[in-house]
Enzyme design. Structure first.
Site, mmCIF file in Angstrom:
data_model
loop_
_atom_site.group_PDB
_atom_site.id
_atom_site.type_symbol
_atom_site.label_atom_id
_atom_site.label_comp_id
_atom_site.label_asym_id
_atom_site.label_seq_id
_atom_site.Cartn_x
_atom_site.Cartn_y
_atom_site.Cartn_z
ATOM 1 N N GLN A 16 0.972 -1.234 -0.039
ATOM 2 C CA GLN A 16 -0.107 -0.083 -0.192
ATOM 3 C C GLN A 16 0.720 1.316 0.074
ATOM 4 O O GLN A 16 0.554 2.211 -0.607
ATOM 5 C CB GLN A 16 -1.108 0.100 1.283
ATOM 6 C CG GLN A 16 -1.909 1.371 1.124
ATOM 7 C CD GLN A 16 -2.715 1.363 2.461
ATOM 8 O OE1 GLN A 16 -3.354 2.432 2.750
ATOM 9 N NE2 GLN A 16 -2.946 0.262 3.238
ATOM 10 N N SER A 17 1.958 1.443 0.818
ATOM 11 C CA SER A 17 2.520 2.684 0.905
ATOM 12 C C SER A 17 3.154 3.203 -0.313
ATOM 13 O O SER A 17 2.890 4.332 -0.722
ATOM 14 C CB SER A 17 3.615 2.576 2.084
ATOM 15 O OG SER A 17 4.441 1.706 1.468
ATOM 16 N N ASP A 72 12.015 -10.404 -14.061
ATOM 17 C CA ASP A 72 12.476 -11.224 -12.981
ATOM 18 C C ASP A 72 13.905 -10.345 -12.793
ATOM 19 O O ASP A 72 15.052 -10.349 -13.552
ATOM 20 C CB ASP A 72 12.792 -12.405 -13.291
ATOM 21 C CG ASP A 72 13.316 -13.331 -12.197
ATOM 22 O OD1 ASP A 72 13.908 -12.441 -11.370
ATOM 23 O OD2 ASP A 72 13.599 -14.600 -12.142
ATOM 24 N N LYS A 74 16.330 -10.740 -10.720
ATOM 25 C CA LYS A 74 17.069 -11.701 -10.279
ATOM 26 C C LYS A 74 17.962 -12.371 -11.308
ATOM 27 O O LYS A 74 18.919 -13.047 -10.940
ATOM 28 C CB LYS A 74 16.642 -12.357 -9.041
ATOM 29 C CG LYS A 74 16.389 -11.614 -7.670
ATOM 30 C CD LYS A 74 15.898 -12.578 -6.674
ATOM 31 C CE LYS A 74 15.917 -11.804 -5.396
ATOM 32 N NZ LYS A 74 15.095 -12.599 -4.230
ATOM 33 N N ASN A 95 9.455 0.355 -2.161
ATOM 34 C CA ASN A 95 9.305 0.138 -0.574
ATOM 35 C C ASN A 95 9.322 -1.298 -0.158
ATOM 36 O O ASN A 95 8.596 -1.982 0.342
ATOM 37 C CB ASN A 95 7.933 0.414 -0.226
ATOM 38 C CG ASN A 95 6.760 -0.398 -0.771
ATOM 39 O OD1 ASN A 95 6.830 -0.631 -1.987
ATOM 40 N ND2 ASN A 95 5.818 -0.540 -0.042
ATOM 41 N N VAL A 136 7.773 -3.693 8.012
ATOM 42 C CA VAL A 136 6.823 -2.856 8.974
ATOM 43 C C VAL A 136 5.731 -2.730 8.097
ATOM 44 O O VAL A 136 5.805 -2.567 6.761
ATOM 45 C CB VAL A 136 7.289 -1.689 9.248
ATOM 46 C CG1 VAL A 136 6.111 -0.782 9.790
ATOM 47 C CG2 VAL A 136 8.514 -1.546 10.325
ATOM 48 N N GLU A 138 1.135 -1.221 8.302
ATOM 49 C CA GLU A 138 0.386 -0.143 8.634
ATOM 50 C C GLU A 138 0.300 -0.231 10.344
ATOM 51 O O GLU A 138 0.722 1.052 10.944
ATOM 52 C CB GLU A 138 -0.832 -0.384 8.234
ATOM 53 C CG GLU A 138 -2.082 0.598 8.692
ATOM 54 C CD GLU A 138 -1.730 2.022 8.237
ATOM 55 O OE1 GLU A 138 -1.534 2.182 7.054
ATOM 56 O OE2 GLU A 138 -1.640 2.834 9.090
ATOM 57 N N ASP A 167 0.773 3.815 5.953
ATOM 58 C CA ASP A 167 0.657 3.543 4.670
ATOM 59 C C ASP A 167 0.539 4.586 3.837
ATOM 60 O O ASP A 167 1.423 5.085 3.096
ATOM 61 C CB ASP A 167 -0.117 2.425 4.238
ATOM 62 C CG ASP A 167 0.506 0.866 4.682
ATOM 63 O OD1 ASP A 167 1.578 0.898 4.894
ATOM 64 O OD2 ASP A 167 -0.425 -0.068 4.764
ATOM 65 N N GLY A 246 -8.001 20.144 19.709
ATOM 66 C CA GLY A 246 -7.441 21.453 19.905
ATOM 67 C C GLY A 246 -8.197 21.932 21.208
ATOM 68 O O GLY A 246 -8.720 21.426 22.151
ATOM 69 N N GLY A 247 -8.042 23.571 21.410
ATOM 70 C CA GLY A 247 -8.610 24.058 22.443
ATOM 71 C C GLY A 247 -10.097 24.173 22.501
ATOM 72 O O GLY A 247 -10.552 24.863 23.625
HETATM 73 N N1 COA Z 1 11.893 -10.063 -9.455
HETATM 74 C C1 COA Z 1 12.586 -11.002 -8.321
HETATM 75 N N2 COA Z 1 12.506 -10.599 -7.390
HETATM 76 C C2 COA Z 1 11.683 -9.581 -6.857
HETATM 77 C C3 COA Z 1 11.181 -8.795 -7.566
HETATM 78 C C4 COA Z 1 11.113 -8.921 -9.161
HETATM 79 N N3 COA Z 1 10.710 -8.184 -9.864
HETATM 80 N N4 COA Z 1 10.523 -7.876 -6.933
HETATM 81 C C5 COA Z 1 10.634 -8.174 -5.714
HETATM 82 N N5 COA Z 1 11.692 -9.144 -5.614
HETATM 83 C C6 COA Z 1 12.375 -9.695 -4.311
HETATM 84 C C7 COA Z 1 13.005 -8.840 -3.711
HETATM 85 O O1 COA Z 1 14.362 -8.821 -4.248
HETATM 86 C C8 COA Z 1 12.949 -9.392 -2.118
HETATM 87 O O2 COA Z 1 13.993 -10.638 -2.269
HETATM 88 P P1 COA Z 1 15.147 -10.897 -1.221
HETATM 89 O O3 COA Z 1 14.400 -10.795 0.213
HETATM 90 O O4 COA Z 1 15.576 -12.155 -1.666
HETATM 91 O O5 COA Z 1 16.376 -9.767 -1.367
HETATM 92 C C9 COA Z 1 11.681 -9.739 -2.219
HETATM 93 O O6 COA Z 1 11.159 -10.086 -3.617
HETATM 94 C C10 COA Z 1 10.742 -8.965 -1.493
HETATM 95 O O7 COA Z 1 11.169 -8.518 -0.774
HETATM 96 P P2 COA Z 1 10.287 -7.745 0.848
HETATM 97 O O8 COA Z 1 10.032 -6.388 0.404
HETATM 98 O O9 COA Z 1 10.944 -8.461 2.021
HETATM 99 O O10 COA Z 1 8.691 -8.613 0.512
HETATM 100 P P3 COA Z 1 7.876 -9.191 1.975
HETATM 101 O O11 COA Z 1 6.615 -9.454 1.223
HETATM 102 O O12 COA Z 1 8.745 -10.119 2.657
HETATM 103 O O13 COA Z 1 7.663 -7.772 2.804
HETATM 104 C C11 COA Z 1 6.933 -5.817 3.649
HETATM 105 C C12 COA Z 1 6.785 -6.747 2.809
HETATM 106 C C13 COA Z 1 5.797 -4.540 3.225
HETATM 107 C C14 COA Z 1 6.922 -6.216 5.133
HETATM 108 C C15 COA Z 1 8.315 -5.211 3.304
HETATM 109 O O14 COA Z 1 8.546 -4.914 1.987
HETATM 110 C C16 COA Z 1 8.828 -3.570 4.006
HETATM 111 O O15 COA Z 1 9.148 -3.776 5.129
HETATM 112 N N6 COA Z 1 8.715 -2.913 3.252
HETATM 113 C C17 COA Z 1 9.059 -1.365 3.821
HETATM 114 C C18 COA Z 1 7.907 -0.756 4.699
HETATM 115 C C19 COA Z 1 6.612 -0.796 3.870
HETATM 116 O O16 COA Z 1 6.516 -0.109 2.708
HETATM 117 N N7 COA Z 1 5.636 -1.396 4.631
HETATM 118 C C20 COA Z 1 4.324 -0.934 4.312
HETATM 119 C C21 COA Z 1 3.827 -1.852 3.335
HETATM 120 S S1 COA Z 1 2.155 -1.300 2.915
#
Ligand code: COA
Length: 424
Positions: A16-17, A72, A74, A95, A136, A138, A167, A246-247
């Site tokens: 979302q964020s 992809d 990676k 994010n 993190v 929301e 977010d 507020g006040g």
């Molecule tokens: N191709 C290949 N890999 C991809 C990709 C793509 N197009 N897009 C993303 N990925 C991979 C990333 O490289 C990462 O891999 P790694 O951990 O092996 O390095 C993985 O997908 C995704 O990472 P991550 O962000 O850890 O996803 P998550 O689902 O585990 O965590 C959050 C989600 C939101 C908790 C985390 O992204 C976060 O803390 N973000 C920052 C704070 C934030 O915005 N939070 C609010 C979200 S609304």
């Protein structure tokens, strides 16, 4: 011409964020290219699904006016595509969890090497410090940013709010940072890093609570209900229930129908300037001059009594009648509107803040349009992209790949090329 026309955004956001930020930039006219993982895409596409085999409302309502390419990142060939996007775009917004972009091979240093004009904008849960590596969501941000400890009732648990201040709130902060960095780049010629930590964003929205924290040193917070109720204050800003921030004392009061309608309530503010009119309205004209009632400061220890008396009056009216009667008298009130009432609100539909959008997989649905109105840059909300819908056109038209090269990328597993939605 739209305000941000010509600005290319490499949208590496999910959930979302980040998506709220890039959606806003798209509404202002930027070309937002959402990079998604082949086969899966943004996880929200398949979260809280209400229509089988269609992108969820969670996804569609956060990703309007964007294009989607699958890469992809990676895969070595996929990395090459990403490099070309970085060289072409003005802003990269992401994010991911802390460190994910570095692990992919795209540190800030590498990005600057590829494109010194690139602005790299990130949402993270926390800024630099002991929690910087945490993932993190929301509600964690609401708790860590001071919102939960100050929301709810004094005798209840800390409470999160329905407004997505962690977010969407942080997405807004990030968008302001990006536009500011774009403006700076006009003069400096260089990009910069923009960071919006969610904890900081929530705290910014809770600024008045940090104000109250410091006021506690000078004695009780007299505008809080607990003062009039004789409840001592502790060390920290307490939960204030529905007290006005507020006040000018305010409360949520029952209106006609409250027994069966969970939203038959009004917010009522006893603004000092409107006091005489309030007294006449509720049938207590003596309170205009009576000692203990005549001055705002004298009324602070009687707020329960005063609001109970006002509520006797509001309970005889619907929340809309309260609005119609109080507004001409300059008494600030507001009906508690349900989401159903908001969705059907004619005024919000007219201004485009509630919009109906058509989608090839799910049919028509309602969304929140752009809440910021620019007179010379009107917003037309278009549907969110299907996963990888614009892969071919971005590879060929934006990045200059030939059809053969696109086929090779697909062969190498760097991307998927998806056909346009059949329904259109
Ligand atoms: N191709 C290949 N890999 C991809 C990709 C793509 N197009 N897009 C993303 N990925 C991979 C990333 O490289 C990462 O891999 P790694 O951990 O092996 O390095 C993985 O997908 C995704 O990472 P991550 O962000 O850890 O996803 P998550 O689902 O585990 O965590 C959050 C989600 C939101 C908790 C985390 O992204 C976060 O803390 N973000 C920052 C704070 C934030 O915005 N939070 C609010 C979200 S609304």
């Amino acid at each position: 011409m739209k305000a941000l026309e010509g600005v290319k955004i490499l949208d590496f956001t999910h959930v979302q964020s980040g998506p709220t930020c890039t959606q806003l930039l798209a509404w202002f006219g930027a070309d937002v290219i959402k990079v998604e993982r082949p086969g899966a895409g943004d996880a929200t596409r398949k979260q809280l699904v209400d229509v089988p085999n269609a992108d969820s409302l969670y996804f569609t309502m956060l990703n309007h006016n964007k294009r989607s390419i699958t890469i992809d990142t990676k895969n070595p060939k996929g990395k090459e595509v990403l490099e070309r996007l970085i060289k072409t775009c003005d802003v990269l917004v992401e994010n991911f969890a802390p460190g994910a972009l570095d692990r992919m091979g795209f540190s800030w240093e590498r990005i600057q090497e590829l494109n010194p004009r690139m602005i790299m904008a990130s949402v993270k849960g926390f800024g630099p410090g002991k929690y910087e590596d945490c993932k993190v969501y929301e509600n964690v941000a609401q708790c860590a940013g001071g919102s939960a400890s100050t929301t709810g009732f004094l005798d209840g648990l800390p409470m999160v709010t329905g407004a997505q201040i962690g977010d969407t709130g942080t997405g807004l902060h990030l968008a302001i940072g990006i536009v500011t960095a774009l403006y700076h780049r006009e003069k400096s010629g260089r990009g910069q890093k923009v960071l919006a930590p969610m904890q900081d964003g929530v705290l910014n929205l809770c600024r008045v609570k940090l104000r109250d924290q410091q006021r506690l040193a000078s004695g009780p917070l007299k505008e809080y209900s607990q003062y009039g109720e004789g409840i001592a204050f502790g060390e920290a800003t307490p939960r204030a229930g529905n007290d006005s921030g507020g006040g000018q004392p305010g409360r949520i009061l029952k209106c006609k129908g409250w027994e069966t309608d969970p939203n038959a309530y009004t917010y009522f503010i006893t603004q000092a300037a409107a006091w005489d009119k309030i007294c006449d309205l509720i049938g207590e004209p003596d309170w205009k001059t009576a000692p203990g009632y005549d001055k705002p400061v004298h009324r602070l220890d009687k707020l329960n009594k005063i609001f109970n008396r006002i509520e006797q009056w509001t309970m005889t009216k619907t929340k809309f009648e309260v609005m119609d009667i109080c507004n001409p008298l300059d008494i600030p009130v507001g009906p508690i509107l349900s989401m159903k009432e908001i969705m059907d609100d004619e005024g919000l539909r007219k201004t485009g803040t509630i919009v109906q959008v058509d989608h090839p997989e799910r049919g028509p649905y309602f969304s929140v349009g752009c809440p910021i109105k620019l007179s010379d840059s009107p917003v037309e909300v278009t549907r969110s992209p299907l996963l990888g819908e614009h892969t071919s056109e971005i590879l060929t038209q934006v990045l200059g790949y030939s059809d053969d090269e696109v086929a090779q990328l697909k062969e190498a597993g760097a991307t998927e090329v998806v056909k346009k939605a059949a329904a259109e």
